[in-house]
Design a protein around this motif. Structure first.
Motif, PDB file in Angstrom:
ATOM      1  N   ILE A  79     -36.311  37.025-126.428  1.00 48.86           N
ATOM      2  CA  ILE A  79     -34.962  36.571-126.085  1.00 48.86           C
ATOM      3  C   ILE A  79     -33.965  37.191-127.048  1.00 48.86           C
ATOM      4  N   THR A  80     -32.939  37.808-126.487  1.00 50.04           N
ATOM      5  CA  THR A  80     -31.894  38.402-127.323  1.00 50.04           C
ATOM      6  C   THR A  80     -30.987  37.301-127.859  1.00 50.04           C
ATOM      7  N   PRO A  81     -30.252  37.573-128.921  1.00 47.87           N
ATOM      8  CA  PRO A  81     -29.288  36.583-129.430  1.00 47.87           C
ATOM      9  C   PRO A  81     -28.267  36.186-128.351  1.00 47.87           C
ATOM     10  N   GLU A  82     -27.884  37.137-127.510  1.00 53.74           N
ATOM     11  CA  GLU A  82     -26.937  36.833-126.434  1.00 53.74           C
ATOM     12  C   GLU A  82     -27.554  35.869-125.428  1.00 53.74           C
ATOM     13  N   ASP A  83     -28.826  36.119-125.076  1.00 54.78           N
ATOM     14  CA  ASP A  83     -29.530  35.212-124.165  1.00 54.78           C
ATOM     15  C   ASP A  83     -29.627  33.816-124.771  1.00 54.78           C
TER      16      ASP A  83
END
Length: 93
Positions: free
Chosen positions: A13-17
């Motif tokens: 999971i990306t920080p944006e996600d």
């Protein structure tokens, strides 16, 4: 059995996600709290909004991300709206 941290790393999971997930979770929990404080059932709120009860249930269980127009229908009937604020202002509230 995997630990949560191991499982989380596999999700990639990306920080944006992660921010989006956190935002949706907070929004949903707030919406549920407001509905319950007003003493409304999902069915009553759905009737007020002109949608079917399963629409409210899906929003509250986060089975999918709600469409903006559906979200605004619900929030308006609860006496709320969405507001766009700069990200840096979030921590200053």
């Amino acid at each position: 059995m995997k630990t949560w941290d191991e499982f989380r790393k596999e999700l990639d999971i990306t920080p944006e996600d992660e921010n989006q997930i956190r935002f949706e979770k907070e929004l949903i929990l707030t919406m549920i709290k407001i509905r319950e404080e007003k003493g409304l059932t999902q069915a009553q709120l759905a009737q007020m909004c002109g949608v079917k009860q399963p629409v409210i249930a899906r929003m509250e269980t986060a089975t999918h991300s709600p469409r903006i127009d559906s979200l605004l229908k619900v929030l308006t009937q609860l006496g709320y709206t969405l507001k766009i604020v700069p990200v840096e202002a979030e921590g200053q509230r």
